[in-house]
Design a protein around this motif. Structure first.
Motif, mmCIF file in Angstrom:
data_model
loop_
_atom_site.group_PDB
_atom_site.id
_atom_site.type_symbol
_atom_site.label_atom_id
_atom_site.label_comp_id
_atom_site.label_asym_id
_atom_site.label_seq_id
_atom_site.Cartn_x
_atom_site.Cartn_y
_atom_site.Cartn_z
ATOM 1 N N GLN A 18 4.296 -2.930 -13.004
ATOM 2 C CA GLN A 18 3.698 -3.440 -11.767
ATOM 3 C C GLN A 18 2.705 -2.459 -11.154
ATOM 4 O O GLN A 18 1.667 -2.862 -10.635
ATOM 5 N N PHE A 19 3.012 -1.163 -11.232
ATOM 6 C CA PHE A 19 2.171 -0.166 -10.567
ATOM 7 C C PHE A 19 1.322 0.668 -11.529
ATOM 8 O O PHE A 19 0.678 1.635 -11.110
ATOM 9 N N GLU A 64 1.567 2.428 -3.784
ATOM 10 C CA GLU A 64 0.275 2.752 -4.409
ATOM 11 C C GLU A 64 -0.265 4.079 -3.879
ATOM 12 O O GLU A 64 -0.743 4.921 -4.648
ATOM 13 N N HIS A 65 -0.175 4.287 -2.568
ATOM 14 C CA HIS A 65 -0.658 5.539 -1.977
ATOM 15 C C HIS A 65 0.155 6.730 -2.490
ATOM 16 O O HIS A 65 -0.416 7.764 -2.868
ATOM 17 N N LEU A 113 1.802 7.001 -5.276
ATOM 18 C CA LEU A 113 1.465 7.248 -6.683
ATOM 19 C C LEU A 113 0.113 7.942 -6.814
ATOM 20 O O LEU A 113 -0.047 8.837 -7.656
ATOM 21 N N ASP A 114 -0.856 7.562 -5.987
ATOM 22 C CA ASP A 114 -2.158 8.238 -6.009
ATOM 23 C C ASP A 114 -2.009 9.717 -5.669
ATOM 24 O O ASP A 114 -2.604 10.583 -6.323
ATOM 25 N N GLY A 133 0.784 -1.230 0.000
ATOM 26 C CA GLY A 133 0.000 0.000 0.000
ATOM 27 C C GLY A 133 0.811 1.272 0.000
ATOM 28 O O GLY A 133 0.288 2.334 -0.341
#
Length: 176
Positions: free
Chosen positions: A78-79, A47-48, A50-51, A44
Motif C-alpha cells: 500500500q505504501f 506517507e510523511h 515514511l518520507d 498523509g
C-alpha cells in the motif's frame, strides 16, 4: 461575583479554543532524530513518516495503531515500502486503539530501542493531545519533537479535539 466568574471562565475557554484552532502545530524542519512514531488515522501521516525515514532523518519507525488484520506485506504494498526497509527499520504496532494506548505502545517501543530523540508524526489538530499523552509515558531523558501533518480539520473536529485536550489536561492535574 458568580456572573464574573462564569464570564471569566467562558472567555478563557473561548480564547483557548481560538488559539487551539488558529495556531495549529507545524511540520518539523529537517531535524534528525533517532526514531519516528507515527499515529495511524487521517491521510498523509504514514506517507510523511515514511518520507522522513527514507530521507535519513531517523533510522527507525513505529507505526502505532495498525489494524490487526493488516499484514506487513499489505502495508508494504500500500505504501510502496521495500522488503529491506520494512525488515530493518519499520515496526508495525498492533496494540493501540486510541491516543492513550498509542502512548503506552510508543513508550514501550522507545524503551526497547533505547531511542533518545523521537519525532512524533500525527495530524496538526491531534498533535497537542498526542504530545501530552505520549510525553507523559516516555522514559526519562527522551526528547519528543512534534512533526505535524497539515490538514483542513472541520470546526466540529477542532471543537471535539479541544475538549478532549482540556479533559486530558484536567485528568493529568489530578494525576490520572
Amino acid at each position: 461575583m458568580f456572573r464574573r466568574t462564569v464570564a471569566f471562565l467562558f472567555l478563557a475557554w473561548l480564547f483557548g479554543f481560538l488559539w487551539f484552532a488558529i495556531a495549529l502545530p507545524q511540520p518539523l524542519d529537517g531535524t534528525k532524530t533517532d526514531a519516528i512514531i507515527v499515529l495511524t488515522g487521517s491521510a498523509g501521516r504514514i506517507e510523511h513518516a515514511l518520507d522522513v525515514l527514507k530521507e535519513g532523518e531517523a533510522s527507525r519507525l513505529l507505526v502505532s495503531g495498525v489494524d490487526r488484520e493488516v499484514k506487513p506485506r499489505e502495508f508494504a504494498a500500500q505504501f510502496g515500502v521495500s522488503d529491506k526497509l520494512l525488515e530493518c527499520c519499520i515496526t508495525l504496532g498492533y496494540n493501540a486503539y486510541d491516543t492513550r494506548s498509542n502512548a503506552i505502545e510508543a513508550a514501550q517501543w522507545v524503551s526497547e530501542h533505547k531511542s533518545k530523540s523521537v519525532r512524533l508524526v500525527t495530524a496538526d489538530w491531534h498533535m497537542r493531545r498526542a504530545m501530552l499523552e505520549i510525553s507523559r509515558e516516555m522514559p526519562a531523558g527522551v526528547e519528543l519533537k512534534p512533526d505535524a501533518v497539515s490538514s483542513r480539520p472541520s470546526l466540529g473536529a477542532l471543537f471535539l479535539e479541544y475538549h478532549k485536550l482540556l479533559a486530558r489536561f484536567v485528568l493529568n492535574l489530578w494525576g490520572k
